[in-house]
Design an enzyme around this catalytic site. Structure first.
Site, mmCIF file in Angstrom:
data_model
loop_
_atom_site.group_PDB
_atom_site.id
_atom_site.type_symbol
_atom_site.label_atom_id
_atom_site.label_comp_id
_atom_site.label_asym_id
_atom_site.label_seq_id
_atom_site.Cartn_x
_atom_site.Cartn_y
_atom_site.Cartn_z
ATOM 1 N N GLN A 1 0.829 -1.203 0.000
ATOM 2 C CA GLN A 1 0.000 0.000 0.000
ATOM 3 C C GLN A 1 0.864 1.254 0.000
ATOM 4 O O GLN A 1 0.344 2.353 -0.128
ATOM 5 C CB GLN A 1 -0.889 0.013 1.256
ATOM 6 C CG GLN A 1 -1.902 -1.106 1.288
ATOM 7 C CD GLN A 1 -2.708 -1.142 2.568
ATOM 8 O OE1 GLN A 1 -2.795 -2.171 3.215
ATOM 9 N NE2 GLN A 1 -3.333 -0.034 2.956
ATOM 10 N N ARG B 1 -8.734 -0.712 7.702
ATOM 11 C CA ARG B 1 -9.760 0.109 7.082
ATOM 12 C C ARG B 1 -10.260 1.187 8.025
ATOM 13 O O ARG B 1 -11.449 1.387 8.213
ATOM 14 C CB ARG B 1 -10.934 -0.728 6.602
ATOM 15 C CG ARG B 1 -11.702 -0.011 5.493
ATOM 16 C CD ARG B 1 -12.814 -0.862 4.943
ATOM 17 N NE ARG B 1 -13.410 -0.212 3.800
ATOM 18 C CZ ARG B 1 -13.838 -0.862 2.736
ATOM 19 N NH1 ARG B 1 -13.709 -2.154 2.649
ATOM 20 N NH2 ARG B 1 -14.387 -0.218 1.746
ATOM 21 N N CYS B 2 -9.291 1.835 8.683
ATOM 22 C CA CYS B 2 -9.680 3.000 9.470
ATOM 23 C C CYS B 2 -8.456 3.862 9.595
ATOM 24 O O CYS B 2 -7.354 3.406 9.433
ATOM 25 C CB CYS B 2 -10.181 2.605 10.852
ATOM 26 S SG CYS B 2 -8.906 2.085 11.994
#
Lengths: 148, 294, 783
Positions: free
Chosen positions: C220, C367-368
Site C-alpha cells: 500500500q 480500514r480506518c
C-alpha cells in the site's frame, strides 16, 4: 493447557506397581502405536509413535523421563516432543494408594499442544488428546494385570 | 500450500480399489470428493503415502430404489442430492440436508460416501443418515456387508470399516406412510461447520400416530448421535403440541456436546431442544390432513 | 481494454471503474503472477511455540534436500546485521529468530528451492530444539510483577512499552468530581485481522550486473517500503526499485515491512537470481499485522438532563511481541484521541498503555484511520449507555450534545480542529429515511408480544487524511503526498501519484479530478501508481488519506498545468494572458466566447508552437502538504431481530448516511460504503482471533476466522449529505473507512437496544449467538 485425569485399581501390591511404573523398560512399551522404542536408562526412554486419527497421520518423536516425587507413592512423568510441525509437552503424575484387593492408581496429566495441530484441531483435539493419554494408562493397566 | 509427495492410484472398478486398499493398508487413503482430505494434505496435517482416487469408478455414482430402499452410490455429489427433483417428495431430507453443506463449490465436489467415511462429528450427512436409519454398504476382500449407521460411526474420524474395505453406497429405507423431515442448522457463518444441527424424520401410520421417528444430532459429540429417547417418546403418539414439547426436551439428553468457541455445552443442548420443537411443529403442520384420522 | 467513456466534466458522476475490465476478466497482474527467468521460491519455517528458547537449529538435512539452493537462519542474518529490523513504530522486530521465539508462527528459518513444493518439503527437515518458556497472552497479566519479561533484548525490563496521553487531566477530573451523573463502562475491541483476499508476498530480483534490486511487493506504500529497505539493508536507495503491481486488497495489512520481505531480498542478493515469497492464508492471519486489540474503559460525566460534560478514557493496548504498529511517529496510539467523537465535551482526558504479549505484532489501521475505529466504537457505545441511564432516547441525547454546525471549525478538548460538519442535518435525514418513529412504534408492539427487536444508532466522526507536516511523519518522513501530470502533444495525459490503490478506484477517481480540472475526457487520462522509479514520492494509501492528500495534489497539479496552458492559450489567441478566461472546457478571449482554444490545442502547441520565454512541454509536479486533516462523519442506523431460541441476531435493515464532503464518483463511494459495512458487520458478529493459554492462535484460517459471504451480509441502504471540506482544493474528505469505523457501534447498539428490557448495557463483540442466548437464559427468556 488441558488437564486429563483418571484412575484404576490393579490387583497387585503397591510395591510391585511402583517398581513397574518407575521402570522405563516397562513403561516404554505402554506408549500406544509405537514404531521405535529406545530405552536409555531406567528413567528415560525415547520413542517414535504413529499418530493416526482418520486422515491425520504422522509420526511423533517423544522423549519421556520418569522421576520419583514421593518414593513408593507418587511418580512424575514428563513427555516432550513433537512431529508434523507441532509440539507436545506433558507433565503427568501418578499417585498410588492401597485399597482393598490391590492398589489404586490415580493419574493426572497436564498437556500443552503447540503449533498447527493445536490451531487447526480446535473442534476435535480435546477428544483426541484425551483418548491417546487414556490409552497410555489403559495399556499400563493391561501390562500390570498381565504381569500379575 | 503443497501436500507432501504421494503415490497416486486411480482404479477403474470397485474390485481394483479393494485390491489396492488391501495392498497399501495403512499407507493408502481413499480420495473421494477430497473436500476435507485435500485441505488437510495441503496444511500437511495429513500426509498419506498413497492416494487411491475412486472418482473414476462409475459404479459408485447415482441412485436407484431396490427392495423398499433407496440405494445412493457413495460417490454421489452433495449438489446432485441437493438438486435431484425425483427424490424431493419421497426422500426430502436429502435436499434439505445437502443445501446446508458448506458452499456450492464444495457441494459440487464433495460426496455423501466421502463425508460419511471421513466421520467428522460435524458432518451434516451423519446426522441425516441417523435420522433415516441408513445402512452403509461396504465392499472388502471378503465381499459386501451392510453396516447400520449407528454402528458405522465409531469415534471422531473413525468408522467400522476395515482398512481394506471401501464404502460403496448408503441404503435408506423407503418411508411407509406419509412422512416429512427437516434439517435444522445453526452456523457462525454460511457454510461453516454447525454450532449444532439436527435432522428429523417422521412418518405417520394409518391411525395418524407416529410410526417412524428418526432424530440425528450433528456436532454435539465425538460422532453423530441418535436422540433415541426423543424418538421413543414420539412413537405411537399423534404429533400434538404436548408430544412435541415432551420429545424435544428429551433430545439434549442424548447429546454429548463440548464447550468450545462455538458455545457452551449447555447452549448447544438448548439449541437442539429448540430445533427439535421447531422441526416437529413444521412436520406436524406439513403432515396435517395427509392421513385419514388426526 | 477499458470501456469507452467519453464523459466531459466527469466530476461527481458515477463513471464505471477504469480498472474493472482488467480485474474482472482476470487480466490483473498481481505479485504472484510475476514469473522471472531462473526464479527460485522461498518458504519460511515458523515456530509452533508462542514463547520458547531456541537451543539448536540443525539445517543439514534441509540443505541436502532436492532442489534446495539456500537455507537461512537467524544466525546467518545476524552475520549481515539483519537478524532484526526496525519497525514503523520505532521498535525492532526479529526477521528470523536467533535465541528465542515470542509468538506462535514466528519466522525461524527459511529455505530457497527451485520449486515451492521443494521448499515446503525442505522446511520440514529443519530440526529445531525448543525449550518452552512461560507464555503471556493476557496484557493485564503481562503487567503483573511475576510475569516473565518477554523482550529480554530491550533495555527496559518490563512488558510495558509506552504510556501516552491526550487532553487535560486536571480539568477533566474537576468536572468528574462535580458531575451529577457518571457512567463507566469497560469495552473490548477484540483482535481482528484485515485479511485481504490476496495475502502478502514479494519477488526480490537482484541483478548482479547492474547492481539494481527490483522488488515487486503487494504494497500500500511502495515508497515507504523502498525507504525502509534502504534503511534496513544499507542498499543504495536509487538502486532499489519497488513495484507494487495490482494489489488484491490491503485494508492496512500491506503497509508494514514483513520479515519475509527481508529474507527474500537477502536470498536474492546471495544467490543473484529472483526469489519469490508468497504467504499462505495461515501465515497471513497468524503472523502479519492484526488490528485493534484494545481494552478500553470510558467514563462520561453528565448532567441529569443529558448534557455530557467530560470524557475520561483509559486503555490497555495489546501490541504483541514487537511494537510494530504503523502509526505516525508522534502518535503511538494513532488518532485515538478523536474519541470525543461528534460531541461537544468541555474536557477530556485519554490515556493508553502499550503492552507486549506472546502474540504476533501489529495494530494496523484496518480500514480506518489510525485507531479511529476503536475510538469511534467506544464513544458511540458509551453514549448509548448514558442515554439508557438517563432514560432518554439515544437520538435525543445525541442531538442535545452534537457539536453544532456554527461551532466549526471546532477545537476538540484533545486538540483536533474539526474542519466542518452538520451532524444534526445528517442524523435527521437518516431518521427520516429509516422511518425512526414507526420503527419505535413497531418495537413497542413487539415488546408487548415478547418479541426482541432493536434499533441501533451510531453518529461517528472520523479523522483522516494524515497529515500536516507539522505533526505527521513516518520514519521521519512527512506525510504529504504527490502527483505528477504529463500532458502529451495529442492532449493525452499520464498522471502518476505517490499513493497506491488496492481497490479504491484511483485510476477512475483521480482521472475524474484531472480531466475536470483540465477540461478533458477521463479517457484522455491514465493514472499510474505503484512504481517508485516513475511515481513521485508519497506515503501511500491507507487511513483514508489518498483523496485528502494525493487527490488534492492531483487537483492542484492540474491547476498548475492550467496556469501554464493559459499562457500558451494567450499566445495562440494573440491576446494578453489577462484577457484569457477558462470556462471549464476551453480558454477563450474575454468578451469573445467564439474565439477559443481547447486544452488539446494548447497541448499540441506546447510541443509545436511555444512562444518565446516559455519552457516547452506541458507537465507539472505537486507535493501537497495538507493544512489540516479532514473529518468525514455519518449517521448509521441498524435494525435487528433476535431469535429467542438460538440467540441469533438478524440484521433486518441497515442505513448508512455518510458525509464525506464533495463526492468525486458516487458509485465508487457507494461501493466503498458497502465494503466497509460488510467488514464492520463481520467484526460485530463474527471475527475474533482468540489464543489459548499456550499462545496457540485459534483462528489461523478462514474456517475459524470468519469472513462473511453474500448469504450472511445484510442488504445495505445508503444516502448522503454534503458538507465540503473548507480547506481541501475540491472539498472532498475521504470515505473508504467511514463504514468500518462507524458501523460496529450501530450493530452492537441495536442488539443492546433489543435486550434493553433486561437491563443489559453491554456485550463485547463479536456478538455470537451463544452470548445473546446466555443473557436471555439469565433472564428466564426461552423459546
Amino acid at each position: 493447557m488441558r488437564t486429563y485425569e483418571g484412575e484404576f485399581t490393579i490387583e497387585q501390591p503397591r510395591e510391585k506397581v511402583w517398581d513397574f511404573i518407575t521402570d522405563a523398560n516397562k513403561v516404554g512399551p505402554c506408549v500406544p502405536d509405537l514404531i521405535e522404542l529406545n530405552v536409555e536408562n531406567a528413567n528415560r526412554f525415547s520413542s517414535r509413535v504413529k499418530v493416526g486419527v482418520g486422515p491425520i497421520r504422522g509420526k511423533f518423536d517423544l522423549a519421556v523421563e520418569l522421576s520419583e516425587v514421593e518414593p513408593g507413592s507418587v511418580m512424575a512423568m514428563t513427555v516432550k516432543g513433537g512431529g508434523m510441525g507441532s509440539g507436545v509437552d506433558m507433565k503427568a503424575e501418578a499417585t498410588l494408594s492401597d485399597v482393598e484387593g490391590g492398589t489404586l492408581l490415580k493419574w493426572r496429566a497436564d498437556t500443552s499442544i503447540s503449533g498447527p495441530i493445536a490451531s487447526l484441531g480446535g473442534r476435535l483435539i480435546d477428544n483426541e488428546a484425551r483418548k491417546i493419554i487414556e490409552k497410555v494408562f489403559a495399556n499400563l493397566k493391561t501390562a500390570l494385570d498381565a504381569s500379575a | 500450500m503443497f501436500p507432501n509427495a504421494f503415490k497416486y492410484e486411480a482404479p477403474a472398478s470397485v474390485d481394483e480399489a479393494v485390491r489396492l486398499l488391501a495392498e497399501y493398508g495403512y499407507d493408502g487413503k481413499v480420495l473421494a470428493g477430497g473436500q476435507s482430505l485435500l485441505p488437510m494434505m495441503k496444511l500437511r496435517v495429513a500426509a498419506p503415502a498413497v492416494l487411491i482416487d475412486i472418482n473414476g469408478i462409475d459404479a459408485l455414482q447415482g441412485w436407484r430404489e431396490v427392495d423398499g430402499k433407496l440405494r445412493v452410490g457413495a460417490m454421489t455429489r452433495h449438489a446432485e442430492l441437493e438438486h435431484a427433483a425425483e427424490l424431493r417428495d419421497k426422500y426430502p431430507l436429502f435436499f434439505q440436508t445437502a443445501r446446508w453443506i458448506a458452499d456450492p463449490l464444495i457441494r459440487n465436489r464433495g460426496t455423501i460416501g466421502g463425508s460419511l467415511v471421513h466421520a467428522d462429528p460435524g458432518s451434516d450427512w451423519g446426522a441425516a443418515m441417523i435420522a433415516l436409519r441408513a445402512e452403509v454398504e461396504s465392499r472388502g476382500p471378503q465381499g459386501s456387508r451392510l453396516i447400520p449407521v449407528d454402528e458405522f460411526f465409531v469415534d471422531t474420524f473413525a468408522t467400522a470399516l476395515n482398512e481394506d474395505e471401501l464404502a460403496v453406497a448408503v441404503h435408506v429405507p423407503s418411508p411407509k406412510g406419509p412422512a416429512a423431515s427437516r434439517y435444522m442448522k445453526l452456523e457462525r457463518r454460511a457454510g461453516d461447520f454447525a454450532i449444532a444441527a439436527l435432522a428429523v424424520h417422521v412418518a405417520l401410520g394409518n391411525d395418524g400416530r407416529v410410526s417412524e421417528a428418526g432424530i440425528g444430532i450433528c456436532a454435539c459429540g465425538p460422532i453423530p448421535l441418535r436422540a433415541a429417547k426423543a424418538e421413543a417418546a414420539l412413537i405411537g403418539r399423534p404429533l400434538t403440541e404436548e408430544a412435541i414439547v415432551e420429545a424435544s426436551k428429551l433430545v439434549p439428553e442424548d447429546a454429548e456436546p463440548a464447550d468450545d468457541l462455538r458455545g457452551s455445552a449447555e447452549y448447544k443442548r438448548d439449541v437442539l431442544r429448540v430445533f427439535a420443537a421447531r422441526a416437529l411443529r413444521d412436520i406436524a403442520k406439513e403432515l396435517q390432513g395427509k392421513v385419514g384420522v388426526q | 481494454m477499458a470501456l469507452p467513456q467519453t464523459e466531459m466534466r466527469p466530476m461527481g458522476k458515477p463513471i464505471l471503474r477504469k480498472e474493472d475490465p482488467r480485474l474482472i476478466r482476470g487480466k490483473g497482474r498481481y505479485v504472484d503472477d510475476i514469473l522471472l527467468p531462473n526464479m527460485l521460491h522461498l518458504c519460511i519455517l515458523r515456530s509452533p511455540y508462542a514463547h520458547a528458547r531456541i537451543r539448536r537449529i540443525d539445517t543439514s538435512k534441509a540443505e541436502a534436500a532436492p532442489g534446495v539452493k539456500l537455507v537461512l537462519t537467524g544466525e546467518d542474518l545476524a552475520k549481515m546485521n539483519l537478524a532484526w529490523m526496525p519497525t514503523l513504530a520505532g521498535d525492532v522486530q526479529m526477521v528470523l529468530a536467533t535465541d528465542k521465539v515470542l509468538f506462535q508462527y514466528q519466522e525461524v528459518a527459511a529455505v530457497v528451492a527451485e520449486t515451492r513444493a521443494q521448499a515446503e518439503d525442505a522446511i520440514q527437515l529443519i530440526e529445531v530444539d525448543y525449550e518452552p518458556l512461560p507464555v503471556v497472552v493476557d496484557p493485564f497479566k503481562a503487567l503483573e510483577p511475576e510475569a516473565p519479561i518477554l523482550r529480554e533484548d530491550k533495555e527496559k525490563k518490563s512488558n510495558h512499552i509506552w504510556h501516552w496521553e491526550a487532553g487535560d487531566r486536571e480539568e477533566t477530573e474537576a468536572i468528574f468530581r462535580e458531575a451529577p451523573i457518571v457512567v463507566k463502562q469497560d469495552v473490548r475491541f477484540q483482535r481482528v485481522h484485515p485479511s485481504p483476499l490476496e495475502p502478502c508476498g514479494c519477488v526480490a530480483d537482484y541483478n548482479t550486473a547492474t547492481g539494481k534490486l527490483v522488488f515487486y511487493v503487494t504494497s500500500q506504500a511502495p515508497h515507504v517500503h523502498r525507504t525502509a529497505i534502504a534503511l534496513t539493508t544499507g542498499f543504495p536507495e536509487h538502486m532499489i526499485q519497488v513495484i507494487s503491481p495490482d494489489v488484491g486488497g490491503g485494508f492496512g495489512n500491506k503497509v508494514p515491512v514483513y520479515p519475509g520481505y527481508v529474507v527474500a531480498i537477502v536470498a536474492s542478493l546471495k544467490l543473484g537470481v529472483p526469489v519469490k515469497w508468497i504467504e499462505t492464508r495461515t501465515e497471513n492471519i497468524a503472523s502479519t499485522h492484526f488490528a485493534r486489540d484494545y481494552y478500553m474503559t470510558a467514563e462520561i460525566a453528565a448532567t441529569e438532563d443529558g448534557k455530557m460534560l467530560a470524557l475520561r478514557v483509559k486503555t490497555i493496548a495489546d501490541h504483541g511481541a514487537f511494537d510494530a504498529t504503523a502509526n505516525p511517529t508522534k502518535y503511538p496510539a494513532g488518532l485515538y484521541s478523536i474519541v470525543t467523537g461528534s460531541y461537544d465535551f468541555k474536557a477530556a482526558f485519554v490515556e493508553v498503555d502499550g503492552i507486549h504479549t506472546n502474540k504476533p505484532p501489529g495494530g494496523v489501521a484496518y480500514r480506518c484511520s489510525f485507531r479511529v475505529t476503536e475510538a469511534s466504537y467506544l464513544i458511540e457505545r458509551v453514549v448509548d449507555i448514558v442515554a439508557r441511564r438517563l432514560n432518554m432516547d439515544p437520538v435525543e441525547l445525541r442531538l442535545r450534545n452534537f457539536i453544532r454546525k456554527e461551532q466549526f471549525p471546532y477545537r476538540s478538548p484533545t486538540g483536533w480542529v474539526y474542519d466542518s460538519g452538520d451532524y444534526e442535518k445528517t442524523l435527521k435525514l437518516a431518521l427520516e429515511r429509516i422511518g425512526y418513529e414507526e420503527l419505535r412504534k413497531e418495537q413497542a408492539e413487539k415488546r408487548a408480544r415478547g418479541e426482541l427487536m432493536g434499533i441501533g444508532i451510531s453518529t461517528f466522526t472520523e479523522i483522516v487524511g494524515a497529515g500536516p507536516s507539522h505533526s505527521f511523519d513516518i520514519l521521519g518522513i512527512k506525510m504529504f503526498d504527490s502527483a505528477e501530470i504529463r500532458v502529451h502533444p495529442m492532449g493525452k495525459v499520464i498522471a502518476r501519484l505517490g499513493v497506491r490503490h488496492q481497490g479504491q478506484g484511483h485510476e477512475t477517481t483521480f482521472a475524474q479530478i484531472i480531466a475536470e480540472e483540465l477540461g478533458l475526457s477521463i479517457d484522455d487520462v491514465v493514472v499510474e501508481e505503484g512504481d517508485t522509479d516513475t511515481a513521485p514520492y508519497g506515503l501511500g494509501t491507507y487511513a483514508s488519506r489518498s483523496t485528502p492528500t494525493a487527490g488534492a495534489a492531483a487537483a492542484l497539479c492540474a491547476r498548475r498545468i492550467r496556469d501554464k496552458a493559459r499562457k500558451i492559450a494567450a499566445h495562440l489567441l494573440e491576446v494578453n494572458e489577462d484577457d484569457v478566461v477558462w470556462d471549464g472546457a476551453a480558454f477563450s478571449v474575454k468578451g469573445l466566447p467564439g474565439r477559443s482554444v481547447t486544452m488539446k490545442d494548447v497541448a499540441f502547441a506546447a510541443y509545436t508552437n511555444v512562444p518565446d520565454g516559455i519552457e516547452p512541454g506541458l507537465e507539472a509536479t505537486y507535493y501537497y502538504n495538507p493544512p489540516n486533516l479532514t473529518f468525514p462523519y455519518g449517521a448509521y442506523i441498524a435494525v435487528v431481530d433476535i431469535d429467542k431460541g438460538t440467540g441469533a441476531v438478524k440484521v433486518r435493515r441497515f442505513l448508512a448516511v455518510d458525509d464525506c464532503g464533495n463526492v468525486i464518483n458516487p458509485m465508487i463511494v457507494e461501493g466503498q460504503v458497502h465494503g466497509g459495512l460488510t467488514e464492520g458487520f463481520a467484526i460485530a458478529f463474527m471475527q475474533d482471533i482468540p489464543y489459548d493459554a499456550d499462545g496457540n492462535c485459534l483462528a489461523p484460517n478462514w474456517m475459524d476466522y470468519l469472513v462473511p459471504t453474500s448469504l450472511d451480509t445484510p442488504r445495505w441502504e445508503t444516502d448522503r449529505t454534503v458538507t465540503p471540506s473548507p480547506h481541501h482544493p475540491i472539498g472532498a474528505k475521504g470515505v473508504g473507512e467511514s463504514p468500518n469505523v462507524g458501523s460496529p457501534a450501530a450493530f452492537v447498539n441495536a442488539v443492546l437496544d433489543a435486550l434493553a428490557p433486561f437491563g443489559v448495557e453491554h456485550i463485547d463483540m463479536p456478538i455470537y449467538p451463544w452470548k445473546v442466548w446466555k443473557i436471555l437464559r439469565e433472564h428466564g427468556i426461552t423459546e
